[in-house]
Design a protein around this motif. Sequence first.
Motif, PDB file in Angstrom:
ATOM      1  N   TYR A  32      63.110  78.291  34.823  1.00  0.00           N
ATOM      2  CA  TYR A  32      61.871  78.624  35.510  1.00  0.00           C
ATOM      3  C   TYR A  32      62.035  78.448  37.007  1.00  0.00           C
ATOM      4  O   TYR A  32      62.833  77.636  37.470  1.00  0.00           O
ATOM      5  CB  TYR A  32      60.716  77.752  35.010  1.00  0.00           C
ATOM      6  CG  TYR A  32      60.862  76.283  35.339  1.00  0.00           C
ATOM      7  CD1 TYR A  32      60.319  75.740  36.513  1.00  0.00           C
ATOM      8  CD2 TYR A  32      61.572  75.421  34.486  1.00  0.00           C
ATOM      9  CE1 TYR A  32      60.467  74.403  36.821  1.00  0.00           C
ATOM     10  CE2 TYR A  32      61.725  74.088  34.786  1.00  0.00           C
ATOM     11  CZ  TYR A  32      61.174  73.578  35.962  1.00  0.00           C
ATOM     12  OH  TYR A  32      61.327  72.247  36.268  1.00  0.00           O
ATOM     13  N   THR A  33      61.290  79.247  37.749  1.00  0.00           N
ATOM     14  CA  THR A  33      61.152  79.045  39.191  1.00  0.00           C
ATOM     15  C   THR A  33      59.875  78.246  39.423  1.00  0.00           C
ATOM     16  O   THR A  33      59.100  77.996  38.493  1.00  0.00           O
ATOM     17  CB  THR A  33      61.076  80.387  39.928  1.00  0.00           C
ATOM     18  OG1 THR A  33      59.909  81.088  39.478  1.00  0.00           O
ATOM     19  CG2 THR A  33      62.311  81.228  39.669  1.00  0.00           C
ATOM     20  N   ASP A  34      59.646  77.867  40.663  1.00  0.00           N
ATOM     21  CA  ASP A  34      58.450  77.075  40.958  1.00  0.00           C
ATOM     22  C   ASP A  34      57.176  77.809  40.524  1.00  0.00           C
ATOM     23  O   ASP A  34      56.228  77.188  40.043  1.00  0.00           O
ATOM     24  CB  ASP A  34      58.381  76.765  42.455  1.00  0.00           C
ATOM     25  CG  ASP A  34      59.464  75.784  42.891  1.00  0.00           C
ATOM     26  OD1 ASP A  34      60.005  75.082  42.017  1.00  0.00           O
ATOM     27  OD2 ASP A  34      59.769  75.731  44.096  1.00  0.00           O
ATOM     28  N   ALA A  37      56.464  77.286  36.664  1.00  0.00           N
ATOM     29  CA  ALA A  37      56.677  75.943  36.120  1.00  0.00           C
ATOM     30  C   ALA A  37      55.769  75.614  34.942  1.00  0.00           C
ATOM     31  O   ALA A  37      56.160  74.875  34.039  1.00  0.00           O
ATOM     32  CB  ALA A  37      56.487  74.907  37.224  1.00  0.00           C
ATOM     33  N   ARG A  50      64.936  73.994  36.112  1.00  0.00           N
ATOM     34  CA  ARG A  50      64.491  74.785  37.257  1.00  0.00           C
ATOM     35  C   ARG A  50      65.661  75.542  37.876  1.00  0.00           C
ATOM     36  O   ARG A  50      66.773  75.016  37.978  1.00  0.00           O
ATOM     37  CB  ARG A  50      63.868  73.873  38.317  1.00  0.00           C
ATOM     38  CG  ARG A  50      63.359  74.614  39.546  1.00  0.00           C
ATOM     39  CD  ARG A  50      62.944  73.646  40.648  1.00  0.00           C
ATOM     40  NE  ARG A  50      62.567  74.369  41.855  1.00  0.00           N
ATOM     41  CZ  ARG A  50      63.431  74.850  42.753  1.00  0.00           C
ATOM     42  NH1 ARG A  50      64.738  74.680  42.560  1.00  0.00           N
ATOM     43  NH2 ARG A  50      63.005  75.496  43.830  1.00  0.00           N
ATOM     44  N   SER A  52      66.462  78.519  41.252  1.00  0.00           N
ATOM     45  CA  SER A  52      65.868  79.031  42.482  1.00  0.00           C
ATOM     46  C   SER A  52      65.467  80.491  42.359  1.00  0.00           C
ATOM     47  O   SER A  52      64.537  80.952  43.024  1.00  0.00           O
ATOM     48  CB  SER A  52      66.856  78.881  43.648  1.00  0.00           C
ATOM     49  OG  SER A  52      68.033  79.647  43.406  1.00  0.00           O
TER      50      SER A  52
END
Length: 643
Positions: A32-34, A37, A50, A52
Motif C-alpha cells: 500500500y501507499t500512504d 493505508a 508500505r 512508495s
Amino acid sequence: MFDTVLVANRGEIAVRVMNTLRRMGIRSVAVYTDADAGTRAVREADTAVRVSDYLSISDMVEAAQRAGAQAVHPGYGFLAENARFARACAEAGLVFIGPPAEAIEAMGDKIAAKATVSAAGVPVVPGVSEVDEIAAAAAEVGYPLLLKPSAGGGGKGMRLVTDPADLAAAVESAQREARSAFGDDRLLLERFVTTPRHIEIQVLADTHGTVLHLGERECSLQRRHQKIVEEAPSVLLDEATRARMGAAAVEAARSVGYTGAGTVEFIVSAHAPDEFFFMEMNTRLQVEHPVTELVTGLDLVEWQVRVAAGEALSLTQEDIRLDGHAVEVRVYAEDAARGFIPTGGTVLDLHEPTDVRVDSWLSPGTVVSSNYDPMLAKVVAWGPDRAAALHRLDCALADTAVLGLTTNVAFLRALLADPDVRSGQIDTGLVERRLESLVPSEVPEEFFVAAALDRVLDLQPSGDVVDPWDVPSGWRLGGGGGVTMRLKAGETEALVRVEGSPDAATVVVGDGEPVRVSARREGNRLDVHYAGEFRRYRRAGEWLARDGFAVAVGERPNLLATRGESNEGGPVVSPMPGTVLVVKVAPGERVAAGAPLLVVEAMKMEHTLVAPVDGVVREVRVQAGQQVALDEVLAVVTPEAEK
C-alpha cells in the motif's frame, strides 16, 4: 506449494487474489501507499507492507523479501506485464506468478507480437508498424484507422482516426498518453475493422508442455476502447469457429513459450464471424476473468499459483466444458452523462448485492482519488442461459448503491436493457451510437420529491414536547404556506414545495401537478410512498440512491457552472479532478471555437478542453503539472467584442 505470496497490486484485484490465497491456506501480503493505508485490501491481508509507488520494482521486491514471501502475484495493470519486474523477482529468489519474462517481452510489444504469431500461422489485422513517416503509413493502411501504443493495452492511448486532417493531433495525444501509461510512445497503425466485435480466448499453460484454451469471452461493449461489459460464451460463435479460434490462441501461446493464465484477443467482423484476426496477447490475468470462471467452474488464480509452483495441469482440452452463461459489468467512478469523465470522492455509504458475484475493494469511508484507474467493482451474474444471466445482473445492479461519488451503474442498467444488447447484436461502436438514449438527460423527478421530504424530515423537531412554532410548516396568516426549496441534482435544478407533514404531504416540483406522498426514515433508509408505489432509497448526506441510480441533491446550485453555461464565452472549467498535462495557449492569444486550450488527466484518461467561442484568452490560471478540482476555472475565453 508457497506458504506466503505478496500481491503487488491494489483495489479489487488485490482483494480477489487474496480470497483465493486464503482458501488455499496461503498467507497473503498486501502492499500500500500512504493514500491506500486504510483500504479493504490492506485490512483483509494477513500482513501489509508500505511502498512508495505501485510502479516501483525495487519497492515490490524489497516488500516481498521483508514479508518472507516466496512468490509475487502481480494482478493486472501496474507491473503485471513488465518483463523487468519478472526478472527482478527471479534474481531476488522470488517466483513471479505469471509467464516468463521472454514471453512478456514477445507479446508486450504489439509490433513484435504480430510478427511472432503470424509466423505461427495465426491471422493478423493488416497494418503498418513503421510510423516515422506517419502520414504515408496512414495512407498505406487507409482510413478509418486505429492508432495503438505498441507497448500497452486497456484502451489507453488508442485513437480512431477517420479523417487525414485529424491525424497529427491524434498522434500527438496517443504518444503522450502512451508515454505516461507505458513509458513507450511507439505506435502501431491498423486498419479499422467495420462493425468489429472483440472476442478473446482464455488460455492456460503449465511448465510441462500442456496448453489449453477455456473458451471465449465477448468483450464488444466498450467505451473509449475500454471494455465495460463482458460475457461468456459469445453468441456470435458456433462450435466450429470456437474450436478454430481456440486452436489459434493455443498456437499463439505456444509460439512464445507461454505459461500460466493469459488471453489472446481477436477482432471479428459482425458481418463475417468465421473470419478473425489476432490483435494482441495479454500476458496476465484479465479484468473479465470471472465470467470464464463461472462457466468453467475453474479458479484461474488458483491455477496461476499451482502452475507457478510447478504443478502440471490435471485437465485436458476435452475436460473443458462451458456451462450456462455469465455476464460481467465494470462499475466505474465516472459520469456517463459528461462523456464518461472520471469522478471521485469518499464513499459515504455502500450497498452491494449478495446473490451474485461481486469483486470489490469498496467500503464506507473509502477515498476514491484521481490517481488510479476509476474501476470500483465488478458485478458478475451466472444463469443457465443468456437471458437469465442478464436478468439476474440487472436485478443485482438495481440493488447496488455507492453513495458519495457518481458511478456508471444507471448507465449500465440502461445498456443491458438495450434491444440489440438483449438480442446479442452488438459491436464495439454500439455504446457510442446509442449514448444519447442510454444516458438520462435529466434527473428523475422522484429524486427531487424524495430529497425535499428528506430535508423536511431533517427539520422536524424531536422530544416529548414539541413547540408548534418549531414545526417547518411555512405557517403564515391564513394558514400553512408549505416549505419551498431550490434543489439541484447534477445539472438539473428544480423548485420544490412541500406542504403538510412528511407522513402525509403534498409535493409540487416546478410547475408540475401536486403529488400526495408520505415518507419515513430509518437509519440510512428513506421509505417513500409516491405515485401509488412504495419506493426505498438509501441516503447519506446529500446523496440518494434507488434502483442503481445514485444522485447528489443539494440546496445550492453550482453558480460557477451555471454562469459558464449562460454566457457565450466565459470560464473554462475542469470537468473532473485531475492534473493539468498541457497548456496550449497564453493570455491574449486569439483562438477559434473548438481550439484546444488545455489537457487534463485523471485516472489515466486525458480530456482536452477547447475554446467555447471565437475569441481571446483573457486568463490562464493553471500551469502544467498542477492539480485541479472538479469545476475549477482553468482559463477564461471571451468573444473579441467583449471587454
